[in-house]
Design a protein around this motif. Structure first.
Motif, PDB file in Angstrom:
ATOM      1  N   UNK A 277     -13.270  -2.004  17.054  1.00  0.00           N
ATOM      2  CA  UNK A 277     -12.098  -1.634  17.856  1.00  0.00           C
ATOM      3  C   UNK A 277     -12.333  -0.260  18.475  1.00  0.00           C
ATOM      4  N   UNK A 278     -12.723  -0.208  19.766  1.00  0.00           N
ATOM      5  CA  UNK A 278     -13.131   1.051  20.395  1.00  0.00           C
ATOM      6  C   UNK A 278     -12.048   1.771  21.203  1.00  0.00           C
ATOM      7  N   UNK A 279     -10.773   1.507  20.944  1.00  0.00           N
ATOM      8  CA  UNK A 279      -9.689   2.039  21.772  1.00  0.00           C
ATOM      9  C   UNK A 279      -9.756   3.551  21.945  1.00  0.00           C
ATOM     10  N   UNK A 280      -9.424   4.006  23.168  1.00  0.00           N
ATOM     11  CA  UNK A 280      -9.302   5.442  23.421  1.00  0.00           C
ATOM     12  C   UNK A 280      -8.013   6.001  22.826  1.00  0.00           C
ATOM     13  N   UNK A 281      -6.953   5.185  22.818  1.00  0.00           N
ATOM     14  CA  UNK A 281      -5.675   5.644  22.294  1.00  0.00           C
ATOM     15  C   UNK A 281      -4.900   4.479  21.678  1.00  0.00           C
ATOM     16  N   UNK A 298     -14.457  -3.822   9.401  1.00  0.00           N
ATOM     17  CA  UNK A 298     -14.010  -3.301  10.696  1.00  0.00           C
ATOM     18  C   UNK A 298     -14.546  -1.887  10.934  1.00  0.00           C
ATOM     19  N   UNK A 299     -14.953  -1.641  12.174  1.00  0.00           N
ATOM     20  CA  UNK A 299     -15.328  -0.309  12.655  1.00  0.00           C
ATOM     21  C   UNK A 299     -14.317   0.063  13.733  1.00  0.00           C
ATOM     22  N   UNK A 300     -13.783   1.285  13.670  1.00  0.00           N
ATOM     23  CA  UNK A 300     -12.755   1.667  14.640  1.00  0.00           C
ATOM     24  C   UNK A 300     -12.974   3.090  15.115  1.00  0.00           C
ATOM     25  N   UNK A 301     -12.591   3.349  16.367  1.00  0.00           N
ATOM     26  CA  UNK A 301     -12.685   4.688  16.945  1.00  0.00           C
ATOM     27  C   UNK A 301     -11.701   5.613  16.249  1.00  0.00           C
ATOM     28  N   UNK A 302     -11.969   6.910  16.323  1.00  0.00           N
ATOM     29  CA  UNK A 302     -11.120   7.871  15.608  1.00  0.00           C
ATOM     30  C   UNK A 302     -10.039   8.474  16.496  1.00  0.00           C
ATOM     31  N   UNK A 303      -9.459   7.667  17.407  1.00  0.00           N
ATOM     32  CA  UNK A 303      -8.340   8.192  18.184  1.00  0.00           C
ATOM     33  C   UNK A 303      -7.174   8.495  17.232  1.00  0.00           C
ATOM     34  N   UNK A 317     -14.463   1.660   8.704  1.00  0.00           N
ATOM     35  CA  UNK A 317     -15.286   2.821   9.030  1.00  0.00           C
ATOM     36  C   UNK A 317     -14.886   3.394  10.384  1.00  0.00           C
ATOM     37  N   UNK A 318     -14.720   4.715  10.432  1.00  0.00           N
ATOM     38  CA  UNK A 318     -14.412   5.411  11.681  1.00  0.00           C
ATOM     39  C   UNK A 318     -15.690   5.873  12.371  1.00  0.00           C
ATOM     40  N   UNK A 319     -15.651   5.910  13.709  1.00  0.00           N
ATOM     41  CA  UNK A 319     -16.707   6.580  14.467  1.00  0.00           C
ATOM     42  C   UNK A 319     -16.040   7.479  15.502  1.00  0.00           C
ATOM     43  N   UNK A 320     -16.770   8.463  15.990  1.00  0.00           N
ATOM     44  CA  UNK A 320     -16.217   9.412  16.957  1.00  0.00           C
ATOM     45  C   UNK A 320     -16.046   8.737  18.315  1.00  0.00           C
ATOM     46  N   UNK A 321     -14.809   8.630  18.768  1.00  0.00           N
ATOM     47  CA  UNK A 321     -14.535   7.982  20.047  1.00  0.00           C
ATOM     48  C   UNK A 321     -15.330   8.647  21.167  1.00  0.00           C
ATOM     49  N   UNK A 322     -16.012   7.843  21.971  1.00  0.00           N
ATOM     50  CA  UNK A 322     -16.827   8.363  23.065  1.00  0.00           C
ATOM     51  C   UNK A 322     -18.283   8.542  22.696  1.00  0.00           C
TER      52      UNK A 322
END
Length: 421
Positions: A277-281, A298-303, A317-322
């Motif tokens: 889930x790569x959402x910006x917001x 699940x892997x998700x952006x850290x917005x 797991x979180x990853x740094x968005x962008x």
């Protein structure tokens, strides 16, 4: 027992605010409260579906015709001139005041910061008003930063999505000593995931710039071949889908597929899938919550919204968005360690389910409604008649006719779009 009137944002179930508060209304009914719901009139088929959902929990729905339901500066279409919209706003407030009197309402709850009519009607009738805020004051919702003085002055209690949004609003509204919190709720079936023949990457959600699926595609091109299939589950915005299609074609990605709109997105997911889930917001991240409850790695952006949900649940797991490189590394590691991740996700689903119960996520709201409501008198009450008296009914009638013509023209187009999605 409290008599409560909800003012809803859309009259549809295509957004998290409507979905989550539907479950709050059900919980309040189960706890003995009397609940009514008001929503903006739209298309007959949407209204029929919406009303049917609320009939299941015995909550009456009143649809109110409007020119614009949200603040004038808020996103969304406008009908008529500024003067005609002003007349319509007053008409909406008048209708809400009438409902408050007829149903002997004690608390009005506005289910988004994007509307003001419920606050005005409650002030005019001198009943309590609660505000539920789901949106960060950024991007398309940055406009409401200038409305926060009105929000503070015309709410007896204010609640925001737990986590980053609650913290931000507490800073922006120091006059409110305590901003309550809630966790948006969505119901997930206990139906098991279907068996899968091969490992895949899946991403659930409408294809939009905000959901940022292009970032996932960029990471996907960096994976070592042979790559697993990448499946996007959900409808799309046409302009963004064209960008995505162009990228897929340019990169010659033959293993990327799109399912389109699905009534049950999780029915498309298998026990061998990794969800990204790569959402910006996001305000919170309901799809993330659903993935945890279904036992899907699940892997998700850290917005900010995802971080709030991650802090609440703790799974995934979180990853740094962008950061496409970081996302690529996390996907590669997750695919490599998938058997262990799948086992951990299946075990964590029980923990997530225990945390994610309506009684728990709406606890602060329930506690606020359990005490006798003694509303503070708002200064707006002095303008009650000015704010609701309409002498220009003929003008409003002409506007309603034009709006109905617009609705009729758009109905066929919407049906085609939803069928295509």
């Amino acid at each position: 027992m409290t008599r409560i009137l909800f003012v809803s944002p859309s009259g549809t179930f295509d957004n998290g605010a409507e979905i989550s508060i539907y479950h709050l209304m059900k919980l309040l009914k189960d706890n003995g409260h009397v609940v009514y719901n008001v929503a903006p009139a739209s298309f007959p088929n949407f209204e029929e579906d919406y009303r049917a959902h609320f009939k299941e929990i015995d909550v009456p729905v009143t649809f109110i015709p409007r020119n614009k339901w949200w603040w004038e500066e808020a996103p969304g279409l406008k009908y008529g001139t500024a003067g005609e919209r002003a007349v319509a706003y007053r008409d909406n407030i008048s209708a809400l005041r009438q409902l408050i009197k007829e149903k002997e309402i004690q608390v009005v709850i506005t289910n988004t910061v994007n509307m003001f009519q419920g606050a005005v009607a409650a002030a005019c009738e001198e009943v309590s008003h609660f505000w539920l805020i789901h949106e960060f004051p950024e991007n398309e919702f940055a406009y409401y930063l200038d409305k926060l003085d009105f929000v503070a002055e015309n709410s007896d209690a204010l609640f925001a999505v737990q986590g980053e949004l609650q913290k931000k609003l507490q800073t922006l509204l120091p006059s409110k000593k305590t901003i309550g919190s809630f966790v948006p709720f969505t119901e997930v079936t206990t139906k098991s995931l279907k068996s899968g023949k091969q490992q895949r990457i899946v991403s659930i959600g409408r294809l939009t710039p905000g959901k940022n699926q292009l970032e996932l595609l960029q990471a996907y091109t960096r994976l070592k071949e042979p790559r697993p299939e990448l499946v996007f589950i959900g409808a799309w915005d046409d302009d963004y889908k064209r960008k995505v299609d162009r990228f897929v074609k340019e990169q010659r990605l033959s293993t990327v597929t799109f399912t389109g709109k699905k009534t049950d997105p999780w029915g498309e997911v298998t026990e061998r899938d990794l969800c990204v889930l790569p959402s910006e917001m996001e305000t919170f991240g309901l799809v993330y919550a659903e993935a945890l409850l279904k036992g899907v790695p699940v892997i998700l952006s850290d917005n900010p919204g995802h971080r709030s949900a991650f802090d609440y649940f703790g799974g995934g797991e979180l990853y740094s968005s962008g950061d496409v490189a970081e996302l690529t590394v996390r996907i590669e590691k997750s695919l490599r360690d998938f058997p262990l991740l799948h086992q951990e996700a299946a075990s964590f689903a029980t923990v997530a389910f225990e945390k994610y119960q309506p009684q728990r996520v709406y606890q602060e709201l329930l506690e606020a409604l359990a005490v006798e409501q003694l509303p503070q008198k708002k200064a707006l009450r002095h303008l009650a008649e000015v704010l609701t008296l309409n002498e220009e009914k003929s003008r409003l009638t002409r506007t309603e006719k034009r709006m109905r013509q617009f609705v009729n023209r758009g109905s066929a187009w919407l049906k085609r779009r939803f069928n295509n999605d």
